[in-house]
Design an enzyme around this catalytic site. Sequence first.
Site, PDB file in Angstrom:
ATOM      1  N   TYR A   1       0.814  -1.222   0.000  1.00 37.49           N
ATOM      2  CA  TYR A   1       0.000   0.000   0.000  1.00 37.49           C
ATOM      3  C   TYR A   1       0.855   1.285   0.000  1.00 37.49           C
ATOM      4  CZ  TYR A   1      -3.114   3.520   2.156  1.00 37.49           C
ATOM      5  OH  TYR A   1      -3.809   4.661   2.473  1.00 37.49           O
TER       6      TYR A   1
ATOM      7  N   TYR B   1       4.393  -6.540  17.408  1.00 35.12           N
ATOM      8  CA  TYR B   1       4.563  -5.744  16.179  1.00 35.12           C
ATOM      9  C   TYR B   1       5.403  -4.500  16.480  1.00 35.12           C
ATOM     10  CZ  TYR B   1       3.471  -2.296  12.567  1.00 35.12           C
ATOM     11  OH  TYR B   1       3.569  -1.309  11.610  1.00 35.12           O
TER      12      TYR B   1
ATOM     13  N   PHE C   1     -15.470   0.045  18.604  1.00 34.81           N
ATOM     14  CA  PHE C   1     -15.087  -0.570  19.882  1.00 34.81           C
ATOM     15  C   PHE C   1     -14.939   0.519  20.943  1.00 34.81           C
ATOM     16  CE2 PHE C   1     -13.356  -3.373  16.549  1.00 34.81           C
ATOM     17  CZ  PHE C   1     -14.056  -4.536  16.862  1.00 34.81           C
TER      18      PHE C   1
ATOM     19  N   GLY D   1      -6.044  -2.656  25.066  1.00 38.25           N
ATOM     20  CA  GLY D   1      -4.824  -2.078  24.482  1.00 38.25           C
ATOM     21  C   GLY D   1      -5.061  -0.902  23.554  1.00 38.25           C
TER      22      GLY D   1
HETATM   23  N1  LIG Z   1      -0.477   1.158   7.048  1.00 41.63           N
HETATM   24  C1  LIG Z   1      -0.223   1.871   8.145  1.00 41.63           C
HETATM   25  O1  LIG Z   1      -1.082   2.603   8.657  1.00 41.63           O
HETATM   26  C2  LIG Z   1       1.141   1.814   8.787  1.00 41.63           C
HETATM   27  C3  LIG Z   1       1.378   2.547   9.948  1.00 41.63           C
HETATM   28  C4  LIG Z   1       2.652   2.502  10.536  1.00 41.63           C
HETATM   29  C5  LIG Z   1       3.671   1.780   9.936  1.00 41.63           C
HETATM   30  N2  LIG Z   1       3.410   1.060   8.805  1.00 41.63           N
HETATM   31  C6  LIG Z   1       4.499   0.288   8.197  1.00 41.63           C
HETATM   32  O2  LIG Z   1       4.605   0.681   6.841  1.00 41.63           O
HETATM   33  C7  LIG Z   1       5.033  -0.406   6.030  1.00 41.63           C
HETATM   34  C8  LIG Z   1       4.085  -0.564   4.864  1.00 41.63           C
HETATM   35  O3  LIG Z   1       2.770  -0.753   5.351  1.00 41.63           O
HETATM   36  P1  LIG Z   1       1.596  -1.091   4.329  1.00 41.63           P
HETATM   37  O4  LIG Z   1       0.327  -0.727   5.005  1.00 41.63           O
HETATM   38  O5  LIG Z   1       1.920  -0.532   3.002  1.00 41.63           O
HETATM   39  O6  LIG Z   1       1.694  -2.689   4.313  1.00 41.63           O
HETATM   40  P2  LIG Z   1       1.533  -3.695   3.075  1.00 41.63           P
HETATM   41  O7  LIG Z   1       1.329  -5.044   3.644  1.00 41.63           O
HETATM   42  O8  LIG Z   1       0.540  -3.178   2.115  1.00 41.63           O
HETATM   43  O9  LIG Z   1       2.978  -3.616   2.410  1.00 41.63           O
HETATM   44  C9  LIG Z   1       4.062  -4.376   2.869  1.00 41.63           C
HETATM   45  C10 LIG Z   1       4.662  -5.083   1.663  1.00 41.63           C
HETATM   46  O10 LIG Z   1       5.820  -5.796   2.083  1.00 41.63           O
HETATM   47  C11 LIG Z   1       5.814  -7.071   1.456  1.00 41.63           C
HETATM   48  N3  LIG Z   1       6.621  -7.937   2.337  1.00 41.63           N
HETATM   49  C12 LIG Z   1       6.358  -8.285   3.629  1.00 41.63           C
HETATM   50  N4  LIG Z   1       7.360  -9.034   4.099  1.00 41.63           N
HETATM   51  C13 LIG Z   1       8.266  -9.168   3.105  1.00 41.63           C
HETATM   52  C14 LIG Z   1       9.513  -9.838   2.988  1.00 41.63           C
HETATM   53  N5  LIG Z   1      10.038 -10.535   4.001  1.00 41.63           N
HETATM   54  N6  LIG Z   1      10.196  -9.747   1.817  1.00 41.63           N
HETATM   55  C15 LIG Z   1       9.669  -9.057   0.790  1.00 41.63           C
HETATM   56  N7  LIG Z   1       8.500  -8.413   0.833  1.00 41.63           N
HETATM   57  C16 LIG Z   1       7.799  -8.471   1.978  1.00 41.63           C
HETATM   58  C17 LIG Z   1       4.356  -7.448   1.337  1.00 41.63           C
HETATM   59  O11 LIG Z   1       4.110  -8.381   0.311  1.00 41.63           O
HETATM   60  C18 LIG Z   1       3.709  -6.097   1.039  1.00 41.63           C
HETATM   61  O12 LIG Z   1       3.659  -5.845  -0.349  1.00 41.63           O
HETATM   62  C19 LIG Z   1       5.096  -1.615   6.962  1.00 41.63           C
HETATM   63  O13 LIG Z   1       6.449  -1.769   7.346  1.00 41.63           O
HETATM   64  C20 LIG Z   1       4.251  -1.202   8.149  1.00 41.63           C
HETATM   65  O14 LIG Z   1       4.698  -1.829   9.327  1.00 41.63           O
HETATM   66  C21 LIG Z   1       2.173   1.071   8.221  1.00 41.63           C
END
Ligand SMILES: NC(=O)c1ccc[n+]([C@@H]2O[C@H](COP(=O)([O-])OP(=O)(O)OC[C@H]3O[C@@H](n4cnc5c(N)ncnc54)[C@H](O)[C@@H]3O)[C@@H](O)[C@H]2O)c1
Length: 364
Positions: free
Chosen positions: A44, A175, A242, A318
């Site tokens: 995303y 996490y 919630f 939480g």
């Molecule tokens: N969405 C949020 O609100 C939010 C908030 C805080 C932090 N984050 C962090 O931002 C990052 C992106 O979030 P997102 O919502 O786009 O998540 P997402 O799941 O859409 O994107 C993560 C991508 O990483 C890939 N992936 C996961 N593990 C992998 C691995 N070992 N090797 C290769 N590819 C791998 C997945 O296939 C996915 O495409 C994450 O690290 C998440 O922890 C997101």
Amino acid sequence: MVSETRVSEIYSCAALRLTDGGAFRVFRAVSNQSAILVTGGAGYIGSHTVRLLASQGRKVVVLDNLVFGHPGAIVDEGVELVEGEVGDKALLTQLFARHQFGAVVHFAAFAFVGESVTDPLKYYRNNTAEPLTLLEVMRDHGCKTFVFSSTCATYGVPESVPISESNPQNPINPYGRSKLMLEWILRDCGHAWGLRSACLRYFNASGSSEDGKIGEDHQPETHLIPRVLMAVTGEISCVEVFGTDYPTPDGTCIRDYIHVADLADAHALALDHLMGGGDSFACNLGTGVGVSVRQIIDAVEEVTGRKVPVTYGPRREGDPPELLADPRRAKEILGWEAQRKDVREMVRTAWLWISGPGGGRFPR
Ligand SMILES: NC(=O)c1ccc[n+]([C@@H]2O[C@H](COP(=O)([O-])OP(=O)(O)OC[C@H]3O[C@@H](n4cnc5c(N)ncnc54)[C@H](O)[C@@H]3O)[C@@H](O)[C@H]2O)c1
């Protein structure tokens, strides 16, 4: 060993499209720049950032295992998508030998808080252990710039709100801990071999691209705005709220929703800062504007013109009443400030995606 062909499998849009006139122009435009490796770039937030970086003429290679990512989220010609793991040393070594990566932007992670509680080892392996391999390969190839998707979950229950970076980091779930540990590791690599890193602690990412071509497609979807919109379209029967007895003006929880396009801008600025010789830093990425669950539901009803089916339940364990960023440090270091602070902007663009031809889903 990884075969030569694996790296440039069917997802290698770059190689496939070299004969395309438009793509050729892109390659010429970026030929003097070092490439940027974006892990998790088919997810995303990653895919929105990849589009921005590509539009700036940067050469981008995406590494994603497609567990949650989507090939269809890579829409720009000239962006190469490699299917693989962040912990695959042979693949990474081959990639770093092929490209002169000037920086890595690391989105790849698992991000379901509840699952991290029931299966912590999955989170520590993917979010903390696998990136060690990436960092080793970076060190061995002299790549010393790293932009990291950290999270406000590293703060846990904050001592004070708005949350500034000086709040203690006491995550309350695996996490958050898996992310905080990588922050520590990056700091240690900075001391040991000069890695310069940006730990970007996002609040609640939301919204989608203005043209509706890409957006949020998680399975399962746990984020509030898409869930409320899914309740509007009937994809889920109703949205659960919630807790209605929190010490907030309308009794529901308050969060800080940050538009994914603003997040993308911050990543580009963080790259400029570090690649221009700037020091390592950590900062929040949020708007500093608190929005309650009730206000999100109201915004969805306003934007879509439809009633949201809602059920009300007890508080979830939480869930702090209010999580809100103090975003001033990002402005001081990067000159970055969220441009889309009205939550209706997040809802409007998320609705563009969900009400679009794909119904908020990439082809599977
Ligand atoms: N969405 C949020 O609100 C939010 C908030 C805080 C932090 N984050 C962090 O931002 C990052 C992106 O979030 P997102 O919502 O786009 O998540 P997402 O799941 O859409 O994107 C993560 C991508 O990483 C890939 N992936 C996961 N593990 C992998 C691995 N070992 N090797 C290769 N590819 C791998 C997945 O296939 C996915 O495409 C994450 O690290 C998440 O922890 C997101």
